[in-house]
Scaffold this motif. Structure first.
Motif, PDB file in Angstrom:
ATOM      1  N   GLU A  47       0.812  -1.220   0.000  1.00 36.24           N
ATOM      2  CA  GLU A  47       0.000   0.000   0.000  1.00 36.24           C
ATOM      3  C   GLU A  47       0.840   1.262   0.000  1.00 36.24           C
ATOM      4  O   GLU A  47       0.327   2.360  -0.229  1.00 36.24           O
ATOM      5  CB  GLU A  47      -0.954   0.023   1.199  1.00 36.24           C
ATOM      6  N   MET A  48       2.156   1.140   0.242  1.00 35.84           N
ATOM      7  CA  MET A  48       3.025   2.305   0.233  1.00 35.84           C
ATOM      8  C   MET A  48       3.666   2.555  -1.131  1.00 35.84           C
ATOM      9  O   MET A  48       4.311   3.582  -1.339  1.00 35.84           O
ATOM     10  CB  MET A  48       4.126   2.165   1.294  1.00 35.84           C
ATOM     11  N   VAL A  49       3.507   1.616  -2.057  1.00 34.84           N
ATOM     12  CA  VAL A  49       4.142   1.726  -3.369  1.00 34.84           C
ATOM     13  C   VAL A  49       3.141   2.257  -4.387  1.00 34.84           C
ATOM     14  O   VAL A  49       2.010   1.784  -4.472  1.00 34.84           O
ATOM     15  CB  VAL A  49       4.673   0.360  -3.834  1.00 34.84           C
ATOM     16  N   VAL A  50       3.556   3.275  -5.143  1.00 36.25           N
ATOM     17  CA  VAL A  50       2.712   3.820  -6.205  1.00 36.25           C
ATOM     18  C   VAL A  50       3.385   3.549  -7.548  1.00 36.25           C
ATOM     19  O   VAL A  50       4.599   3.687  -7.692  1.00 36.25           O
ATOM     20  CB  VAL A  50       2.468   5.331  -6.026  1.00 36.25           C
ATOM     21  N   ARG A  83       7.952  17.108 -11.177  1.00 36.12           N
ATOM     22  CA  ARG A  83       6.501  17.191 -11.267  1.00 36.12           C
ATOM     23  C   ARG A  83       5.985  16.028 -12.103  1.00 36.12           C
ATOM     24  O   ARG A  83       6.527  15.724 -13.169  1.00 36.12           O
ATOM     25  CB  ARG A  83       6.089  18.520 -11.891  1.00 36.12           C
ATOM     26  N   GLY A  84       4.950  15.361 -11.614  1.00 39.22           N
ATOM     27  CA  GLY A  84       4.434  14.211 -12.324  1.00 39.22           C
ATOM     28  C   GLY A  84       2.936  14.070 -12.170  1.00 39.22           C
ATOM     29  O   GLY A  84       2.257  14.929 -11.599  1.00 39.22           O
ATOM     30  N   ARG A  85       2.425  12.959 -12.689  1.00 41.37           N
ATOM     31  CA  ARG A  85       0.990  12.693 -12.625  1.00 41.37           C
ATOM     32  C   ARG A  85       0.769  11.214 -12.333  1.00 41.37           C
ATOM     33  O   ARG A  85       1.406  10.356 -12.926  1.00 41.37           O
ATOM     34  CB  ARG A  85       0.307  13.085 -13.934  1.00 41.37           C
ATOM     35  N   PHE A  86      -0.108  10.935 -11.397  1.00 41.99           N
ATOM     36  CA  PHE A  86      -0.473   9.572 -11.052  1.00 41.99           C
ATOM     37  C   PHE A  86      -1.993   9.456 -11.009  1.00 41.99           C
ATOM     38  O   PHE A  86      -2.702  10.463 -10.910  1.00 41.99           O
ATOM     39  CB  PHE A  86       0.084   9.196  -9.667  1.00 41.99           C
ATOM     40  N   LYS A  87      -2.462   8.219 -11.052  1.00 41.88           N
ATOM     41  CA  LYS A  87      -3.883   7.977 -10.844  1.00 41.88           C
ATOM     42  C   LYS A  87      -4.108   7.626  -9.381  1.00 41.88           C
ATOM     43  O   LYS A  87      -3.395   6.791  -8.824  1.00 41.88           O
ATOM     44  CB  LYS A  87      -4.386   6.838 -11.743  1.00 41.88           C
ATOM     45  N   ASP A  88      -5.097   8.276  -8.755  1.00 40.76           N
ATOM     46  CA  ASP A  88      -5.383   7.983  -7.357  1.00 40.76           C
ATOM     47  C   ASP A  88      -6.263   6.744  -7.245  1.00 40.76           C
ATOM     48  O   ASP A  88      -6.547   6.066  -8.252  1.00 40.76           O
ATOM     49  CB  ASP A  88      -6.040   9.192  -6.675  1.00 40.76           C
TER      50      ASP A  88
END
Length: 264
Positions: A39-42, A63-68
């Motif tokens: 759960e700590m790894v994205v 700066r980046g973009r991830f999906k929540d």
């Protein structure tokens, strides 16, 4: 247990002490096996720029973009410690084990005046990168320069109180910030001040020679005993040195405000 707490009817004489022991045990497991809880790894992030958008005292920020968790795109900051950049593969391995500890510290530091922790990216860079929400208003100093046309809006008493409350919280969970200054205080989209980069100064200290006089941190915000330890004393960041750094930060805010510039 750390995430959801203990049962209401649990007979615990000192629940906080038990939580700290569980936390320490979890850190030891993660360091021993060189693995973070899932759960700590994205994963699945995208960099918006190949170059850092900010060069901090101890880290470079991308700066980046991830999906929540809801599948929505969110902008994030990926923080990579500078100390990793000129290390051998073996040194990176040792340092990666240490960064695991810092990730755990940040994960459980949850307060409205502390920058939230989203996870650790393990694929984008050679070393682990800690991920947090992107703060579009930047640091206190950049916020003052861009959003404070008059001295009455330079920095509100509420925002100064935000800094105090964040620092009080960190000290309450036995965390010393170690490098409290304007660049390490960010403003979120709601105008709330939040602390970041706490503990990194001590992390950098642990990588320097004991005989070295070079220490991580912002010298002008350091307590005298950190700059010149007393004979026989040792270099140690403390809650008291954080309090002095807050006083220096208050002067920094005053000297950086439009009022001060106009008066000179």
């Amino acid at each position: 247990m750390l995430e959801y707490g203990f049962p209401v009817n649990a007979e615990l004489k000192v629940p906080r002490a038990l939580v700290l022991r569980v936390h320490r045990f979890l850190i030891r497991l993660a360091v021993r096996f060189e693995r973070l809880p899932d759960e700590m790894v994205v994963n699945g992030g995208t960099l918006l720029s190949e170059h850092p958008v900010k060069h901090g005292g101890f880290s470079n920020v991308y700066r980046g973009r991830f999906k929540d968790s809801n599948g929505d795109d969110v902008e994030v900051a990926l923080k990579v410690l500078k100390i990793f950049e000129d290390q051998t593969d073996e040194s990176r391995r040792v340092l990666n084990k240490k960064i695991v500890k810092e990730a755990f510290v940040w994960q459980y530091a949850r307060h409205k005046n502390v920058v939230p922790f989203l996870g650790v990216d393990i694929t984008t860079f050679p070393s682990k990168a800690m991920v947090s929400p992107w703060m579009p208003l930047g640091s206190v100093l950049s916020y003052m320069g861009q959003h404070s046309p008059s001295c009455s809006r330079a920095l509100t008493s509420k925002q100064l109180d935000d800094v105090i409350q964040g620092l009080v919280y960190l000290h309450s969970i036995d965390i010393v910030h170690g490098d409290l200054c304007g660049r390490n205080i960010l403003i979120d989209k709601d105008g709330r001040a939040r602390l970041t980069d706490f503990g990194l100064a001590g992390f950098i200290d642990s990588q320097t020679s004991v005989k070295s006089s070079t220490r991580g941190g912002s010298t002008r915000w350091m307590a005298p005993e950190l700059i010149l330890p007393p004979p026989g004393g040792r270099f140690e960041r403390t809650p008291e040195s954080d309090v002095l750094a807050f006083g220096c930060f208050s002067c920094e805010v005053r000297l950086s405000s439009p009022c001060s510039k106009n008066s000179t």
